[in-house]
Design a protein around this motif. Sequence first.
Motif, PDB file in Angstrom:
ATOM      1  N   LEU A 123      33.831 -11.871 -59.510  1.00 34.14           N
ATOM      2  CA  LEU A 123      33.664 -11.910 -60.969  1.00 34.14           C
ATOM      3  C   LEU A 123      34.962 -11.509 -61.664  1.00 34.14           C
ATOM      4  CD1 LEU A 123      30.177 -10.180 -61.114  1.00 34.14           C
ATOM      5  CD2 LEU A 123      30.681 -12.482 -61.960  1.00 34.14           C
ATOM      6  N   PRO A 124      35.152 -12.000 -62.901  1.00 28.95           N
ATOM      7  CA  PRO A 124      36.306 -11.526 -63.674  1.00 28.95           C
ATOM      8  C   PRO A 124      36.208 -10.007 -63.873  1.00 28.95           C
ATOM      9  CG  PRO A 124      35.152 -13.308 -64.824  1.00 28.95           C
ATOM     10  CD  PRO A 124      34.310 -12.926 -63.657  1.00 28.95           C
ATOM     11  N   GLU A 125      37.337  -9.357 -64.118  1.00 31.98           N
ATOM     12  CA  GLU A 125      37.307  -7.892 -64.239  1.00 31.98           C
ATOM     13  C   GLU A 125      36.631  -7.408 -65.501  1.00 31.98           C
ATOM     14  OE1 GLU A 125      40.960  -5.746 -63.507  1.00 31.98           O
ATOM     15  OE2 GLU A 125      41.185  -6.858 -61.612  1.00 31.98           O
ATOM     16  N   LYS A 126      36.697  -8.221 -66.547  1.00 32.13           N
ATOM     17  CA  LYS A 126      36.107  -7.838 -67.836  1.00 32.13           C
ATOM     18  C   LYS A 126      34.590  -7.700 -67.698  1.00 32.13           C
ATOM     19  CE  LYS A 126      35.692 -10.057 -72.330  1.00 32.13           C
ATOM     20  NZ  LYS A 126      34.561 -10.974 -72.117  1.00 32.13           N
ATOM     21  N   ARG A 127      34.040  -6.663 -68.319  1.00 38.13           N
ATOM     22  CA  ARG A 127      32.586  -6.460 -68.299  1.00 38.13           C
ATOM     23  C   ARG A 127      31.882  -7.697 -68.864  1.00 38.13           C
ATOM     24  NH1 ARG A 127      28.874  -1.935 -69.046  1.00 38.13           N
ATOM     25  NH2 ARG A 127      27.100  -2.629 -70.273  1.00 38.13           N
ATOM     26  N   PRO A 128      30.936  -8.259 -68.146  1.00 41.95           N
ATOM     27  CA  PRO A 128      30.327  -9.501 -68.627  1.00 41.95           C
ATOM     28  C   PRO A 128      29.296  -9.303 -69.735  1.00 41.95           C
ATOM     29  CG  PRO A 128      29.403  -8.891 -66.499  1.00 41.95           C
ATOM     30  CD  PRO A 128      30.415  -7.841 -66.835  1.00 41.95           C
ATOM     31  N   HIS A 129      29.138 -10.328 -70.531  1.00 48.70           N
ATOM     32  CA  HIS A 129      28.083 -10.446 -71.546  1.00 48.70           C
ATOM     33  C   HIS A 129      27.235 -11.629 -71.084  1.00 48.70           C
ATOM     34  CE1 HIS A 129      26.186 -11.699 -75.311  1.00 48.70           C
ATOM     35  NE2 HIS A 129      26.449 -10.493 -75.780  1.00 48.70           N
ATOM     36  N   LEU A 132      23.516  -9.339 -51.309  1.00 47.54           N
ATOM     37  CA  LEU A 132      24.267 -10.181 -52.252  1.00 47.54           C
ATOM     38  C   LEU A 132      25.216  -9.353 -53.107  1.00 47.54           C
ATOM     39  CD1 LEU A 132      21.274 -12.420 -53.397  1.00 47.54           C
ATOM     40  CD2 LEU A 132      23.170 -13.133 -51.917  1.00 47.54           C
ATOM     41  N   ALA A 133      24.862  -8.078 -53.321  1.00 47.30           N
ATOM     42  CA  ALA A 133      25.675  -7.218 -54.198  1.00 47.30           C
ATOM     43  C   ALA A 133      26.795  -6.523 -53.440  1.00 47.30           C
ATOM     44  CB  ALA A 133      24.773  -6.177 -54.857  1.00 47.30           C
ATOM     45  N   GLU A 134      26.864  -6.730 -52.125  1.00 44.82           N
ATOM     46  CA  GLU A 134      27.927  -6.079 -51.350  1.00 44.82           C
ATOM     47  C   GLU A 134      29.284  -6.517 -51.873  1.00 44.82           C
ATOM     48  OE1 GLU A 134      27.479  -6.746 -47.147  1.00 44.82           O
ATOM     49  OE2 GLU A 134      25.626  -5.543 -47.115  1.00 44.82           O
ATOM     50  N   GLY A 135      30.234  -5.570 -51.880  1.00 47.79           N
ATOM     51  CA  GLY A 135      31.548  -5.908 -52.427  1.00 47.79           C
ATOM     52  C   GLY A 135      31.752  -5.241 -53.777  1.00 47.79           C
ATOM     53  N   GLY A 136      30.739  -4.472 -54.197  1.00 50.91           N
ATOM     54  CA  GLY A 136      30.884  -3.645 -55.402  1.00 50.91           C
ATOM     55  C   GLY A 136      31.130  -4.460 -56.651  1.00 50.91           C
ATOM     56  N   GLY A 137      32.026  -3.966 -57.500  1.00 52.72           N
ATOM     57  CA  GLY A 137      32.249  -4.497 -58.852  1.00 52.72           C
ATOM     58  C   GLY A 137      32.628  -5.970 -58.898  1.00 52.72           C
ATOM     59  N   LYS A 138      33.199  -6.471 -57.816  1.00 53.01           N
ATOM     60  CA  LYS A 138      33.560  -7.896 -57.837  1.00 53.01           C
ATOM     61  C   LYS A 138      32.333  -8.784 -57.755  1.00 53.01           C
ATOM     62  CE  LYS A 138      38.219  -7.823 -56.040  1.00 53.01           C
ATOM     63  NZ  LYS A 138      39.034  -7.872 -54.845  1.00 53.01           N
ATOM     64  N   ARG A 139      31.242  -8.241 -57.201  1.00 56.09           N
ATOM     65  CA  ARG A 139      30.031  -9.044 -56.971  1.00 56.09           C
ATOM     66  C   ARG A 139      28.818  -8.550 -57.751  1.00 56.09           C
ATOM     67  NH1 ARG A 139      30.965 -12.532 -52.509  1.00 56.09           N
ATOM     68  NH2 ARG A 139      33.184 -12.927 -52.673  1.00 56.09           N
ATOM     69  N   PHE A 140      28.874  -7.328 -58.251  1.00 63.06           N
ATOM     70  CA  PHE A 140      27.683  -6.715 -58.849  1.00 63.06           C
ATOM     71  C   PHE A 140      28.132  -5.881 -60.042  1.00 63.06           C
ATOM     72  CE2 PHE A 140      24.272  -3.178 -58.083  1.00 63.06           C
ATOM     73  CZ  PHE A 140      23.449  -3.731 -59.051  1.00 63.06           C
ATOM     74  N   GLN A 141      27.779  -6.345 -61.245  1.00 63.58           N
ATOM     75  CA  GLN A 141      28.259  -5.653 -62.441  1.00 63.58           C
ATOM     76  C   GLN A 141      27.148  -5.375 -63.433  1.00 63.58           C
ATOM     77  OE1 GLN A 141      31.630  -7.310 -64.421  1.00 63.58           O
ATOM     78  NE2 GLN A 141      32.956  -7.147 -62.624  1.00 63.58           N
ATOM     79  N   GLN A 142      27.373  -4.310 -64.200  1.00 60.32           N
ATOM     80  CA  GLN A 142      26.518  -4.043 -65.355  1.00 60.32           C
ATOM     81  C   GLN A 142      26.913  -5.032 -66.449  1.00 60.32           C
ATOM     82  OE1 GLN A 142      27.010  -0.167 -67.272  1.00 60.32           O
ATOM     83  NE2 GLN A 142      24.780   0.070 -67.302  1.00 60.32           N
ATOM     84  N   MET A 143      25.925  -5.525 -67.200  1.00 58.33           N
ATOM     85  CA  MET A 143      26.204  -6.600 -68.162  1.00 58.33           C
ATOM     86  C   MET A 143      25.538  -6.278 -69.505  1.00 58.33           C
ATOM     87  SD  MET A 143      25.593 -10.676 -67.558  1.00 58.33           S
ATOM     88  CE  MET A 143      23.811 -10.720 -67.476  1.00 58.33           C
ATOM     89  N   ASP A 144      26.162  -6.735 -70.570  1.00 57.50           N
ATOM     90  CA  ASP A 144      25.566  -6.553 -71.903  1.00 57.50           C
ATOM     91  C   ASP A 144      24.647  -7.718 -72.234  1.00 57.50           C
ATOM     92  OD1 ASP A 144      26.688  -4.120 -72.669  1.00 57.50           O
ATOM     93  OD2 ASP A 144      28.574  -5.090 -73.232  1.00 57.50           O
ATOM     94  N   ALA A 145      23.494  -7.380 -72.845  1.00 55.82           N
ATOM     95  CA  ALA A 145      22.583  -8.406 -73.349  1.00 55.82           C
ATOM     96  C   ALA A 145      23.005  -8.785 -74.766  1.00 55.82           C
ATOM     97  CB  ALA A 145      21.161  -7.867 -73.333  1.00 55.82           C
ATOM     98  N   SER A 146      22.250  -9.682 -75.352  1.00 55.21           N
ATOM     99  CA  SER A 146      22.516 -10.098 -76.729  1.00 55.21           C
ATOM    100  C   SER A 146      22.084  -8.996 -77.698  1.00 55.21           C
ATOM    101  CB  SER A 146      21.711 -11.366 -77.015  1.00 55.21           C
ATOM    102  OG  SER A 146      20.332 -11.074 -76.849  1.00 55.21           O
ATOM    103  N   LEU A 147      22.356  -9.203 -78.957  1.00 54.41           N
ATOM    104  CA  LEU A 147      21.838  -8.350 -80.040  1.00 54.41           C
ATOM    105  C   LEU A 147      20.998  -9.234 -80.947  1.00 54.41           C
ATOM    106  CD1 LEU A 147      24.922  -6.210 -81.049  1.00 54.41           C
ATOM    107  CD2 LEU A 147      22.677  -5.304 -80.459  1.00 54.41           C
ATOM    108  N   PRO A 148      19.730  -8.949 -81.201  1.00 56.46           N
ATOM    109  CA  PRO A 148      18.932  -7.901 -80.552  1.00 56.46           C
ATOM    110  C   PRO A 148      18.720  -8.217 -79.069  1.00 56.46           C
ATOM    111  CG  PRO A 148      17.749  -8.886 -82.429  1.00 56.46           C
ATOM    112  CD  PRO A 148      18.930  -9.740 -82.153  1.00 56.46           C
ATOM    113  N   GLU A 149      18.399  -7.158 -78.316  1.00 50.73           N
ATOM    114  CA  GLU A 149      18.334  -7.259 -76.848  1.00 50.73           C
ATOM    115  C   GLU A 149      16.950  -7.713 -76.402  1.00 50.73           C
ATOM    116  OE1 GLU A 149      18.861  -4.764 -78.823  1.00 50.73           O
ATOM    117  OE2 GLU A 149      17.968  -2.905 -78.136  1.00 50.73           O
ATOM    118  N   ILE A 150      16.567  -8.901 -76.856  1.00 48.78           N
ATOM    119  CA  ILE A 150      15.261  -9.426 -76.444  1.00 48.78           C
ATOM    120  C   ILE A 150      15.440 -10.755 -75.722  1.00 48.78           C
ATOM    121  CG2 ILE A 150      14.042  -8.224 -78.292  1.00 48.78           C
ATOM    122  CD1 ILE A 150      13.746 -10.935 -79.614  1.00 48.78           C
TER     123      ILE A 150
END
Length: 435
Positions: free
Chosen positions: A414-420, A43-61
């Motif tokens: 996915l959009p290019e912007k790092r997701p939250h 499912l993650a094949e295709g690199g950054g367009k399909r599989f991204q590092q994402m930010d959690a909320s603050l606090p990160e729970i």
Amino acid sequence: MALLNGLFSKKKPRAVLMGLDGVPYTLLQKLVARGVTPNLGRLAEGGGKRFQQMDASLPEISSVSWSSFMTGVNPARHGIYGFMDLKPGTYQMFFPSYPHLKAPPLWDDLGKRGKRSVVLNLPGTYPARAHAGVLVSGFVAIDLKKAVHPPAALPVLEKMGYRIDVDTAKAQDADHLYRDLDETLAARERAFDHFWKDEDWDLFVAVITGTDRLQHFQWDAVEDEAHPNHARAMEFYRKADAVVGRLADRLGASDALYVMSDHGFCGIRSEVYLNRFLVEKGYLKWEKDPPESYADLSGESRAFVLDPSRVYLHRKGRYPKGTVEEAQVPALREELKALFLSLEHKGRPVIREVFFPEAIYEGPEFDKAPDLVLLTNDGLDLKGNIRKEAVFGRTHFTGMHTRHDAFLISSRDLPEKRPHIQDVHGLLRSALGVE
Ligand SMILES: [Zn+2]
């Protein structure tokens, strides 16, 4: 049969969100590379367009992150700032959950538009309430009877031996934990499978929380290939990956699939007891030693911490014994920010960043926001315990949450912007054609 279904079923856009609670992006990269999670790898094949590092909320729970996901808004709009909180104007603790959510979750809105949602094991949705479709609440669901809507789904779940969660009270026994994780996951998949087929849904949300539990108790086994339990930990990821794979295989070309975690994870070098730090620095005083609850705060206290990283000024008017005047707030915040940034563990700064609420929150629930939110450096696990006698210490936990290392996999670019995590709400809306 598939051809007939294709010909006669009305084509409607459907969206599936699978959650793997707490699985870090960087760990998943390694699991994919090692072939432990071949379905997620596919499912993650295709690199950054399909599989991204994402930010959690603050606090990160989990309760805050998942609430941000389900509402698409920040804590000052959905009202959930932590796993526990104090009732306004008191020192009485409560556990914010579904009834305290101030913004509508996605499925409430979808229901108004005639769309049905199946939501299974999503943290922050207890007790269950009605929406168009099915809800089985996740953490902190206590009683399955109150965790299910509609009520007709309860006997179905009971019959299949459904379990809300592993028994964390017994999780220090590794044999028990691994067995419990397997059995809970198997029961979870039976529920996913049943409602997938039984319901005519538009949105399907299915969360696996065993990954988070495994990582809290067995992060060392996850990370260290030489650890005696490493193979067992990998086996659990293999099984979770297979569950994702089996659901993904049922999707049609017009369906959208997202897989994500709600925060990252890393190993603990030390726990950090922030209230003890405030005591030692003279900002916090208890009337009783050791205190039993926040009701034992002394009127001389100027600040205190709620789990895990929320700092509250002991404001006059907001707390019964509070004395901090509005005019003192700006200087006191700056003082505390400098104080927390000065805290070191073995020569290394503990705190990575200190946020004032106006920088990260906006909305009608802003007056309930903490006065400072701390973001820690990896390995230093911030805690709000009130009875600790030292600033640093260890417990049986080996893994802790991180904010920056959640992941998102998407079957569409996915959009290019790092997701939250909050953005995933919008992705589901557009996949369903609901803007
Ligand atoms: Zn967790």
